[in-house]
Design a protein around this motif. Structure first.
Motif, short mmCIF file in Angstrom:
data_model
loop_
_atom_site.label_atom_id
_atom_site.label_comp_id
_atom_site.label_asym_id
_atom_site.label_seq_id
_atom_site.Cartn_x
_atom_site.Cartn_y
_atom_site.Cartn_z
N ARG A 10 0.83 -1.21 0.00
CA ARG A 10 0.00 0.00 0.00
C ARG A 10 0.86 1.24 0.00
NH1 ARG A 10 -5.35 -0.72 1.52
NH2 ARG A 10 -5.66 -2.59 2.75
N TYR A 88 -3.61 -10.24 -2.82
CA TYR A 88 -3.66 -9.55 -1.52
C TYR A 88 -4.53 -10.30 -0.51
CZ TYR A 88 -5.09 -6.16 1.99
OH TYR A 88 -5.40 -5.56 3.19
N ASP A 142 8.06 -5.74 3.47
CA ASP A 142 7.04 -6.67 3.96
C ASP A 142 6.66 -7.87 3.09
OD1 ASP A 142 5.96 -7.21 6.32
OD2 ASP A 142 4.36 -5.73 6.28
N GLN A 144 4.13 -9.00 1.50
CA GLN A 144 3.41 -9.03 0.22
C GLN A 144 4.38 -9.03 -0.96
OE1 GLN A 144 3.11 -6.56 2.50
NE2 GLN A 144 0.98 -6.37 3.19
N ARG A 320 -9.00 -5.76 6.43
CA ARG A 320 -9.14 -6.97 5.60
C ARG A 320 -10.53 -7.62 5.74
NH1 ARG A 320 -3.30 -8.97 7.83
NH2 ARG A 320 -2.25 -7.06 7.26
O1 F6P Z 1 2.46 -4.19 9.60
C1 F6P Z 1 2.00 -5.31 8.94
C2 F6P Z 1 1.01 -4.93 7.85
O2 F6P Z 1 0.55 -6.05 7.23
C3 F6P Z 1 1.56 -4.02 6.78
O3 F6P Z 1 2.23 -4.66 5.74
C4 F6P Z 1 0.32 -3.35 6.33
O4 F6P Z 1 0.57 -2.15 5.75
C5 F6P Z 1 -0.49 -3.22 7.61
O5 F6P Z 1 -0.13 -4.31 8.39
C6 F6P Z 1 -2.00 -3.12 7.38
O6 F6P Z 1 -2.47 -4.22 6.67
P1 F6P Z 1 -3.28 -4.08 5.30
O7 F6P Z 1 -2.43 -3.31 4.36
O8 F6P Z 1 -3.50 -5.49 4.87
O9 F6P Z 1 -4.52 -3.37 5.63
#
Ligand code: F6P
Length: 482
Positions: A10, A88, A142, A144, A320
């Motif tokens: 993101r 994702y 990270d 992803q 999520r």
């Molecule tokens: O800190 C871990 C993490 O998965 C990050 O990679 C991510 O930006 C954050 O938590 C929030 O998760 P998501 O982007 O899946 O909403």
């Protein structure tokens, strides 16, 4: 001038379409919050997904979105709704996330999700390769994007690449269950420096590299063909001054109070003996939220003298919500809060105040500064920056942090009350101790914690990472010239 390119799933800003308007909000989670200060400081660019899928973008909207993104020194990777579903929501959050957090029962090994993960990592590589210039440094973030370092290195071996994992790296016994384990490790080894929050995650990674890839590991250096890859731990810090200064400004008598603060004050003024216990998390099963609520119920039953005297303020930030486990967790949390409030509430007291939303920064400061105890008890967490933020806002050096041993942050926060989040006894004893803790003891614990967090803030964290990356490069040059 050479630049630093940050790459994460993101972008720090998320864009959504509301009618004919574009809505821009900050991204949630530790990565975005932490890296934002690094990005603001440096001369660089941040590459990632904007929050809108390509199907929702006609060419007019696309140029408007891109203008907003470029304005924030960012560049977008376009993802389709299939990408989001399979890479994702699918592979990142139904495979890697549960596996790396030791939730094997939630882990799905779905070949089509793996294919999507590879495809999307290539999309990110394309944008990076179109952006990078000689002398630049790329910093990949990270889980992803585990394949991205090698995809870049294959085409641009001259570019220095760092990789940082914001979540735990699991023990070899867990990691070995993963069907595409060698490909993932190969992807990460495209980086010149691989960083983790703690020494344990680093150790787990090195053990997987040794046993799965059968590579030579010398202390924390891996020999990989003609390259040396360094692995190290860098516990991520926060922008300490930002939180501390905001709390100082908040405590200033002349500042206009928010509606939330007025509500909090009413409760405090009702009875000076009343105490606030605060918990803040993304709504995620790794955070141990239902367990914490049950433990709070057990605490009220074990120490009934606290009934009507304490209130748990629970802020859970939506996350999520298209993944089934998160939907189940939401219903479980709603039900538990309802049941416990129904069981214990009196006309003048509700034991749990529950908010399911994200709050603006100034409201977070209201919550941090008004709470006597912070109860941060994930069952597994890479780091947990909320624990650090709470400490930074305690400008009078009062307040007590109860922290799970399973959070990476526990390794640097020994002066908190550390508990096993699976033990209701630990919860009850720690809460009782925190609520009774003499002010001098609160002060002496806070002082040490604050000193440490201030010294090793997010800027220092990034500097240390870059310094080590530089040293790794010099090492590389020696190897090549031999
Ligand atoms: O800190 C871990 C993490 O998965 C990050 O990679 C991510 O930006 C954050 O938590 C929030 O998760 P998501 O982007 O899946 O909403």
């Amino acid at each position: 001038m050479n630049k630093t390119i940050i790459v994460s799933n993101r972008l720090p800003l998320q864009i959504s379409i509301e009618g004919d308007k574009l809505n821009v909000t900050p991204s949630v989670g530790g990565l975005a919050t932490g890296m934002k200060s690094v990005h603001a400081e440096g001369n660089g660019i941040w590459i990632g997904w904007s929050g809108i899928t390509s199907e929702d973008l006609d060419s007019d909207l696309k140029s408007k979105v891109n203008a907003k993104i470029e304005n924030a020194k960012c560049r977008a990777v376009e993802l389709s709704s299939d990408d989001i579903d399979d890479y994702y929501l699918g592979f990142s959050n139904r495979t890697l996330w549960p596996l790396f957090h030791y939730f094997l029962e939630y882990t799905e090994f779905e070949k089509s999700h793996w294919e999507a993960y590879k495809r999307v990592n290539k999309k990110f590589a394309e944008v990076v390769l179109n952006t990078v210039e000689e002398g630049d440094t790329v910093w990949v973030q990270d889980y992803q994007l585990l394949l991205l370092p090698q995809l870049i290195k294959d085409v641009r071996p001259d570019i220095t690449i760092g990789f940082f994992l914001h979540i735990p790296f699991p023990s070899y016994e867990i990691f070995r269950t993963f069907p595409w384990r060698e490909e993932l490790l190969t992807g990460m080894l495209g980086a010149d420096l691989v960083g983790f929050h703690t020494y344990d995650y680093e150790r787990h990674f090195l053990s997987s590299v040794k046993r799965i890839m059968r590579l030579e590991v010398n202390f924390n250096e891996i020999t990989y063909y003609d390259r040396i890859i360094k692995v190290d731990s860098f516990p991520m810090g926060i922008d300490y001054n930002k939180f501390h200064d905001a709390a100082l400004a908040h405590n200033n008598q002349n500042t206009e109070k928010s509606e939330l603060q007025k509500r909090l004050d009413t409760h405090i003024n009702e009875d000076n003996d009343k105490k606030f216990i605060l918990s803040i998390d993304r709504l995620d099963y790794t955070k141990g939220i239902p367990n914490r609520i049950r433990a709070f119920e057990n605490f009220l039953n074990t120490y009934p003298e606290y009934k009507e005297k304490v209130r748990l303020i629970m802020l859970t930030v939506p996350s999520r919500s298209n993944v089934p486990q998160y939907q189940k967790l939401k219903s479980e949390t709603d039900e538990l809060v309802g049941r416990i409030n129904g069981e214990f509430s009196t006309v003048s007291w509700t034991p749990i105040w529950y908010f399911y939303r994200s709050l603006p920064f100034n409201n977070l400061i209201d919550l941090y500064t008004s709470s006597d105890v912070a109860l941060i008890t994930p069952v597994r967490d890479g780091m947990n920056l909320v624990a650090k933020e709470y400490v930074a806002t305690r400008t009078n050096q009062d307040g007590v942090l109860i922290l799970s041993e399973m959070a990476g942050a526990a390794k640097e926060m020994n002066e908190a009350l550390l508990i096993n989040p699976n033990s209701f006894e630990d919860f009850a004893t720690a809460l009782n101790k925190a609520l009774k803790m003499p002010l001098e003891e609160q002060n002496s614990r806070m002082k040490i914690l604050q000193k440490r967090l201030k010294r090793y803030d997010v800027e220092k964290w990034a500097k240390e990472f870059f310094k080590t990356l530089d040293e790794t490069n010099q090492l590389q040059e020696v190897v090549i010239s031999k």
